[in-house]
Design an enzyme around this catalytic site. Structure first.
Site, PDB file in Angstrom:
ATOM      1  N   ASN A 105      -5.201   5.632   3.086  1.00  0.00           N
ATOM      2  CA  ASN A 105      -5.426   4.736   2.203  1.00  0.00           C
ATOM      3  C   ASN A 105      -6.513   3.968   1.637  1.00  0.00           C
ATOM      4  OD1 ASN A 105      -4.702   2.361   0.287  1.00  0.00           O
ATOM      5  ND2 ASN A 105      -3.293   1.648   1.647  1.00  0.00           N
ATOM      6  N   CYS A 126      -4.714  -2.411  -4.324  1.00  0.00           N
ATOM      7  CA  CYS A 126      -4.402  -0.990  -4.482  1.00  0.00           C
ATOM      8  C   CYS A 126      -3.969  -0.749  -6.073  1.00  0.00           C
ATOM      9  CB  CYS A 126      -3.348  -0.629  -3.496  1.00  0.00           C
ATOM     10  SG  CYS A 126      -3.854  -0.958  -1.948  1.00  0.00           S
ATOM     11  N   HIS A 162      -0.173   5.726  -5.787  1.00  0.00           N
ATOM     12  CA  HIS A 162      -1.106   5.229  -4.877  1.00  0.00           C
ATOM     13  C   HIS A 162      -0.851   6.048  -3.499  1.00  0.00           C
ATOM     14  CE1 HIS A 162      -3.258   2.626  -2.214  1.00  0.00           C
ATOM     15  NE2 HIS A 162      -2.317   2.039  -1.723  1.00  0.00           N
TER      16      HIS A 162
END
Ligand code: UT7
Length: 330
Positions: free
Chosen positions: A286, A118, A256
Site C-alpha cells: 500500500n 490514499c 487504490h
C-alpha cells in the site's frame, strides 16, 4: 493567470518511480511475528519498496513527474500547476510540491500539496481537471508520492507489513477527445480515528495521538476494511453515473492498491470480471496517495489501456475519504 476557453481535461502522459530497495515478506518475518503465508493470504502483498536514507518524498515525486512529462511530450515550461498528493510530506511547510517544482525546473507554475490520504492522487486529478476545464490552467502535473516507511511502527505487525514507498504521476491537459467525464469526491470525518498518521507533535489532532511517540501510522484494520469494500465500488458507480455511464462501460478499473481482498470484493460489487481490474499490490504493498498513480502508469506502459477506453480510478483511505474519476482515454 490568463483564463483560457473552457475545455475538457484529459490525461496526456503518465510516469512512476519506486525506490530500488525491496523489502520481502521473508524480511518481515525476521522483524515481527508474521509469515509470508499470512501476509499473502490476507493482503496479496509479496514485497514492497523502501527508501534509503537521503531519499525524500520530493525526490521520488520528481522522478515520477519527469517520466510523466516525457510521456506527455510537454516541457517544464508548459506546466501551470504542480499538485503533490501526499500524507508523508518532507516538511509541513514548505510544501513538497514547491520542492518538486524546483527539482524539475518548472519556473512559471503554482504549486501546492493536497492531503486526502490514499484518495489523494484521484482528488488531485479531479482538481487538476477543473483547473483546466475552468480555463485557469492548460497543463497540470499531478503526482502522488509517499515515503510511508518513515512513519511505520516496525514493532506493529498489524500495520508494518502493509506499506511501501513510491510515486505515480500524470500530466493533465486539454483533451482532444474524451478526457475526464465524471467524478465522485467524498469524506466522512467521523471516521478520522480509524486510520492515519498520529502522535508526536500532532497529539491535539486526534484521540489516538500519544505525545511520547513520533508520528506513526495507526489503523483499525477491520473497520477500514469494511469501509473500503463498500466505498470502493459505490464511489466508482457514482462517478460513472455522473459521467452518464454505467458499469458496463468500464474497460479498466484501477482502484487504490491496499489489499487484494478489498479489490476483489469491490470488483465483485461492481460486477467486473478480473480482466477489467488492475492489480499490482503484490509488488509494492500500500503506497497510499501514490498507489493509483503508480498503477495507472503501469497499466498504460503494459498496454492495458487503449484509445477510447473508459478507465475508472478509485481511491479510499484516511479522512475517511474516497474519490473516483472516469476518464475516456485518447
Ligand atoms: O490504505 C487505506 C486503506 N487501508 C486498508 O484498506 C486496509 C484495510 N484493512 C485490511 O486490509 C485488513 O484488515 C488487514 C490486512 C490489515 C488485516 O486483515 P484481517 O483479515 O482484517 O485480519 P485481523 O485484523 O482480523 O487479524 C486476524 C489475526 C489476528 O489474530 P487473532 O487476534 O485472531 O489471534 C491478528 O493479530 O491475524 C493477526 N495478525 C497477524 N498475523 C500474522 C495481524 N497482523 C498479522 C501479521 N502476521 N502481520
Amino acid at each position: 493567470m490568463e483564463m483560457n476557453d473552457i475545455r475538457r481535461a484529459g490525461i496526456l502522459g503518465t510516469g512512476s518511480y519506486v525506490p530500488e530497495k525491496v523489502l520481502t515478506n521473508a524480511d518481515l518475518e525476521q522483524m515481527v511475528d508474521t509469515s509470508d503465508e499470512w501476509i499473502r493470504a490476507r493482503t496479496g502483498i509479496r514485497e514492497r519498496r523502501t527508501v534509503e536514507p537521503g531519499t525524500t518524498t520530493a525526490s521520488l515525486a520528481a522522478a515520477a513527474g519527469k517520466r510523466a512529462l516525457e510521456a506527455a511530450g510537454v516541457t517544464a515550461d508548459d506546466i501551470d500547476m504542480v499538485i503533490v498528493a501526499t500524507c508523508t510530506p518532507d516538511s509541513i511547510a514548505p510544501s513538497t510540491a514547491c520542492v518538486v517544482q524546483d527539482l524539475l525546473g518548472i519556473k512559471r507554475a503554482g504549486a501546492f500539496d493536497l492531503a486526502a490520504g490514499c484518495s489523494g492522487f484521484v482528488y488531485a486529478g479531479a482538481v487538476a481537471s477543473q483547473l483546466i476545464a475552468g480555463g485557469m490552467c492548460r497543463y497540470v502535473l499531478v503526482i502522488g508520492a509517499e515515503v510511508l516507511t518513515r512513519f511505520v511502527d516496525w514493532t506493529d505487525r498489524n500495520t508494518c507489513v502493509l506499506f511501501g514507498d513510491g510515486a505515480g504521476a500524470a500530466v493533465f491537459g486539454p483533451a482532444a477527445a474524451g478526457g475526464v467525464l465524471g467524478a465522485d469526491l467524498g469524506s466522512d470525518g467521523g471516521g478520522r480515528d480509524m486510520l492515519g498518521i498520529f502522535g508526536g507533535q500532532f497529539t491535539g489532532a486526534s484521540r489516538v495521538g500519544d505525545a511520547a511517540l513520533r508520528a506513526q501510522i495507526r489503523m483499525d484494520g477491520k473497520e477500514v476494511f469494511k469501509f473500503a469494500v463498500q466505498v470502493a465500488g459505490e464511489s466508482a458507480l457514482r462517478a460513472l453515473k455522473a459521467a452518464g455511464k454505467d458499469e458496463a462501460a468500464i474497460d479498466l478499473y484501477i482502484p487504490h492498491q491496499a489489499n487484494y481482498r478489498i479489490i476483489k470484493a469491490a470488483a465483485k460489487r461492481i460486477g467486473l470480471t478480473p480482466d477489467k481490474v488492475f492489480v499490482n499490490v503484490e509488488k509494492y504493498g500500500n503506497t497510499s496517495g501514490a498507489s493509483v498513480g503508480i498503477a495507472l502508469d503501469e497499466a498504460v506502459r503494459e498496454g492495458k489501456i487503449g484509445r477510447g477506453d473508459t478507465v475508472v480510478l478509485t481511491g479510499f483511505g484516511a479522512g475517511l475519504t474516497w474519490a473516483s474519476l472516469v476518464v475516456e482515454w485518447e
